[in-house]
Design a protein around this motif. Sequence first.
Motif, short mmCIF file in Angstrom:
data_model
loop_
_atom_site.label_atom_id
_atom_site.label_comp_id
_atom_site.label_asym_id
_atom_site.label_seq_id
_atom_site.Cartn_x
_atom_site.Cartn_y
_atom_site.Cartn_z
N MET A 1 0.84 -1.18 0.00
CA MET A 1 0.00 0.00 0.00
C MET A 1 0.88 1.25 0.00
SD MET A 1 -3.07 0.90 2.57
CE MET A 1 -2.94 2.43 3.45
N SER A 2 0.57 2.17 -0.88
CA SER A 2 1.33 3.41 -1.00
C SER A 2 0.93 4.39 0.10
CB SER A 2 1.05 4.02 -2.37
OG SER A 2 1.71 5.24 -2.49
N VAL A 3 1.90 5.07 0.64
CA VAL A 3 1.67 6.09 1.68
C VAL A 3 1.66 7.46 1.00
CG1 VAL A 3 2.61 7.14 3.76
CG2 VAL A 3 2.75 4.66 3.45
N PRO A 4 0.57 8.25 1.17
CA PRO A 4 0.54 9.58 0.55
C PRO A 4 1.66 10.47 1.08
CG PRO A 4 -1.62 8.97 1.44
CD PRO A 4 -0.63 7.95 1.93
#
Length: 142
Positions: A1-4
Amino acid sequence: MSVPAGNLLAGLPSGALPARSLPARSLPARSLPDEIFTTLVETAASSGTVRIERILSTGQASPDGFWYDQGWDEFVLVVQGAARLQLEGEAERALGPGDWVMIPARRRHRVAWTDPSVPTVWLAMHIGEKQPPETPGQGEDQ
């Protein structure tokens, strides 16, 4: 999951940077007709939505007699530039880089002035918003 993640001062439109940073062909900041609202993060919370946005002002202010009257809390921080914010019943507050204000829900307020010669970059956090507005200035919970 990408972290903003990102940079609040990156990706500003031409004409939105201080004159010393502009290439000769760029327009001056005062040429921007409207404030620019950019949603950075939006997430659901048990008390409503939390929305974080960057606002770019280049001399804009709330119209005479206009007051925001929102049904959610709003935290605002001036990152760059200068502004004056007025809460109903109080004198205008001068804000510069690093100055912040926590505006409680239902506290009427307005932007009295933003610097027309230097872009003002705000960080705004809307906390407990039930449904985010579709466009800036709309969605005030009456």
